[in-house]
Design a protein around this motif. Structure first.
Motif, short mmCIF file in Angstrom:
data_model
loop_
_atom_site.label_atom_id
_atom_site.label_comp_id
_atom_site.label_asym_id
_atom_site.label_seq_id
_atom_site.Cartn_x
_atom_site.Cartn_y
_atom_site.Cartn_z
N LYS A 26 0.82 -1.21 0.00
CA LYS A 26 0.00 0.00 0.00
C LYS A 26 0.85 1.27 0.00
N GLY A 27 2.17 1.10 0.11
CA GLY A 27 3.07 2.25 0.08
C GLY A 27 3.52 2.77 1.42
N TYR A 28 3.14 2.07 2.50
CA TYR A 28 3.61 2.47 3.82
C TYR A 28 5.10 2.16 3.96
N GLU A 29 5.79 2.95 4.74
CA GLU A 29 7.18 2.67 5.11
C GLU A 29 7.15 1.94 6.43
N VAL A 30 7.74 0.75 6.48
CA VAL A 30 7.60 -0.11 7.65
C VAL A 30 8.96 -0.48 8.24
N LEU A 31 9.14 -0.15 9.51
CA LEU A 31 10.26 -0.63 10.31
C LEU A 31 9.74 -1.81 11.11
N PHE A 32 10.22 -3.02 10.80
CA PHE A 32 9.67 -4.20 11.46
C PHE A 32 10.77 -5.01 12.13
N THR A 33 10.39 -5.71 13.18
CA THR A 33 11.36 -6.50 13.94
C THR A 33 11.25 -7.98 13.57
N GLU A 70 16.26 3.56 17.55
CA GLU A 70 15.90 3.41 16.14
C GLU A 70 14.48 3.95 15.88
N ILE A 71 13.58 3.70 16.82
CA ILE A 71 12.22 4.23 16.70
C ILE A 71 12.25 5.75 16.69
N GLU A 72 13.03 6.32 17.58
CA GLU A 72 13.15 7.78 17.65
C GLU A 72 13.63 8.35 16.32
N ASN A 73 14.63 7.72 15.73
CA ASN A 73 15.16 8.19 14.45
C ASN A 73 14.17 7.98 13.30
N PHE A 74 13.42 6.91 13.37
CA PHE A 74 12.47 6.58 12.30
C PHE A 74 11.28 7.54 12.29
N ASP A 75 10.90 8.02 13.48
CA ASP A 75 9.83 9.01 13.61
C ASP A 75 8.50 8.49 13.04
N PRO A 76 7.95 7.42 13.62
CA PRO A 76 6.76 6.78 13.06
C PRO A 76 5.48 7.55 13.31
N ASP A 77 4.46 7.19 12.55
CA ASP A 77 3.10 7.69 12.74
C ASP A 77 2.20 6.61 13.32
N ILE A 78 2.61 5.35 13.18
CA ILE A 78 1.78 4.20 13.53
C ILE A 78 2.63 3.17 14.26
N LEU A 79 2.05 2.59 15.30
CA LEU A 79 2.68 1.46 16.00
C LEU A 79 1.72 0.29 15.99
N ILE A 80 2.21 -0.86 15.53
CA ILE A 80 1.43 -2.09 15.58
C ILE A 80 2.16 -3.08 16.48
N ASN A 81 1.57 -3.34 17.65
CA ASN A 81 2.13 -4.29 18.61
C ASN A 81 1.64 -5.70 18.26
N ASN A 82 2.49 -6.46 17.61
CA ASN A 82 2.11 -7.80 17.17
C ASN A 82 2.98 -8.89 17.81
N TYR A 83 4.21 -8.55 18.17
CA TYR A 83 5.18 -9.53 18.66
C TYR A 83 4.66 -10.32 19.85
N TYR A 84 4.89 -11.63 19.81
CA TYR A 84 4.67 -12.48 20.97
C TYR A 84 5.64 -13.65 20.90
N SER A 85 6.39 -13.85 21.97
CA SER A 85 7.34 -14.95 22.04
C SER A 85 6.87 -15.94 23.09
N GLY A 86 6.82 -17.19 22.73
CA GLY A 86 6.37 -18.21 23.67
C GLY A 86 5.38 -19.12 22.99
#
Length: 239
Positions: A26-33, A70-86
Motif C-alpha cells: 500500500k506504500g507504507y514505510e515499515v520498520l519491522f522486527t 531506532e524508533i526515535e530516528n524513524f519518527d513513526p506515525d503508527i505502532l502495531i504491537n504484534n510480537y509475541y514470544s512463547g
C-alpha cells in the motif's frame, strides 16, 4: 496529514508478515522486527525498498535500548504491537510455575510497554498517531492450557483502554484487533484434531487468513480521530 510510517513488532512471520506485506504494497514505510526468521526478513527487505528490518531479542536490555533509539530516528506515525514470544498452549494453570508466568510477562509485555511509551512520546509531539494491538479471540473462549498467553493479551487489552483515553486529545487513537484462530507456526504444537475442530465450528467453515486481519488494520489507521478505544473481533461473528 498522511500517516505512512509504521513500526511493526514481529513482522517477518505469521500474521505479522501478512500485515507487513499488505502495508508495504500500500506504500507504507515499515520498520519491522524479527528474531529468528532472518531469511524471511531479508526477503521482505529485498522485495520492498520501503521496508526496514531490525533484528532484536526483546529480552536483551542492550538491544531494546538500540531499538528504542531506532524508533526515535524513524519518527513513526503508527505502532502495531504484534510480537509475541512463547507458546500458545502450555499446561493447566495449576501446573504452571510462577517463574514461567513472570518470564512470559517480562519477555512479551514489558518490551511492548517500552515501545509504546517511546511511540507515544513521538506521537504527542506530532499531535498524530495510531496504536494498534494484535490480541486474540482466545481471550473470550480460552482453550485448556492457554492461561499464560491469554492473561498477557488481556493485560494489553486493558492498557488499550488507558492509552485510548489518555492520548486521544493529542490526535492519537488506540484500538485492538482480536483475530479468530489462524493456523500459523505459532500453533505448531497444537493437535491437528483440535485445529480441525476449531475450523469446523467457525461460522464461515473456512480458516481465517492474515490478509483478513490486515484489512482491519487499515481501518484502524484510517478510521479517523473518533475511531478510538475499540476492541475489534475478526471472527465472522463467532463470539
Amino acid at each position: 496529514m498522511l500517516v505512512k510510517k509504521v513500526v511493526l513488532t514481529g513482522g517477518s512471520s505469521g500474521i505479522g508478515k501478512e500485515i507487513n506485506v499488505f502495508l508495504l504494497e500500500k506504500g507504507y514505510e515499515v520498520l519491522f522486527t524479527y528474531c529468528h526468521s532472518e531469511s524471511s526478513a531479508k526477503e521482505i527487505e529485498n522485495r520492498f525498498p520501503n521496508a526496514k528490518a531490525f533484528h532484536i531479542d526483546f529480552t536483551s536490555e542492550e538491544q531494546m535500548t538500540d531499538f528504542l533509539a531506532e524508533i526515535e530516528n524513524f519518527d513513526p506515525d503508527i505502532l502495531i504491537n504484534n510480537y509475541y514470544s512463547g507458546s500458545f498452549i502450555g499446561t493447566y494453570f495449576h501446573k504452571t510455575e510462577a517463574e514461567k508466568i513472570l518470564e512470559d510477562f517480562k519477555n512479551n509485555i514489558l518490551p511492548t510497554l517500552q515501545i509504546t511509551q517511546q511511540s507515544i512520546h513521538i506521537f504527542r509531539k506530532k499531535k498524530l498517531g495510531r496504536i494498534i494491538n494484535i490480541l486474540s479471540s482466545s481471550m473470550v473462549a480460552p482453550a485448556i492450557g492457554t492461561s499464560v498467553y491469554n492473561s498477557n493479551k488481556a493485560y494489553l487489552l486493558q492498557m488499550n483502554k488507558s492509552w485510548a483515553i489518555e492520548n486521544v486529545k493529542f490526535g492519537i487513537t488506540c484500538n485492538s484487533v482480536s483475530p479468530s484462530f489462524i493456523p500459523t507456526d505459532f500453533h505448531k504444537d497444537m493437535d491437528d484434531r483440535m485445529k480441525e475442530m476449531i475450523v469446523s465450528g467457525y461460522p464461515l467453515k473456512d480458516k481465517l487468513e492474515g490478509g483478513d486481519v490486515a484489512h482491519i488494520i487499515e481501518l484502524c489507521i484510517n478510521g479517523g480521530k473518533h475511531f478510538n478505544g475499540n476492541h475489534l473481533f475478526v471472527d465472522a461473528s463467532h463470539y
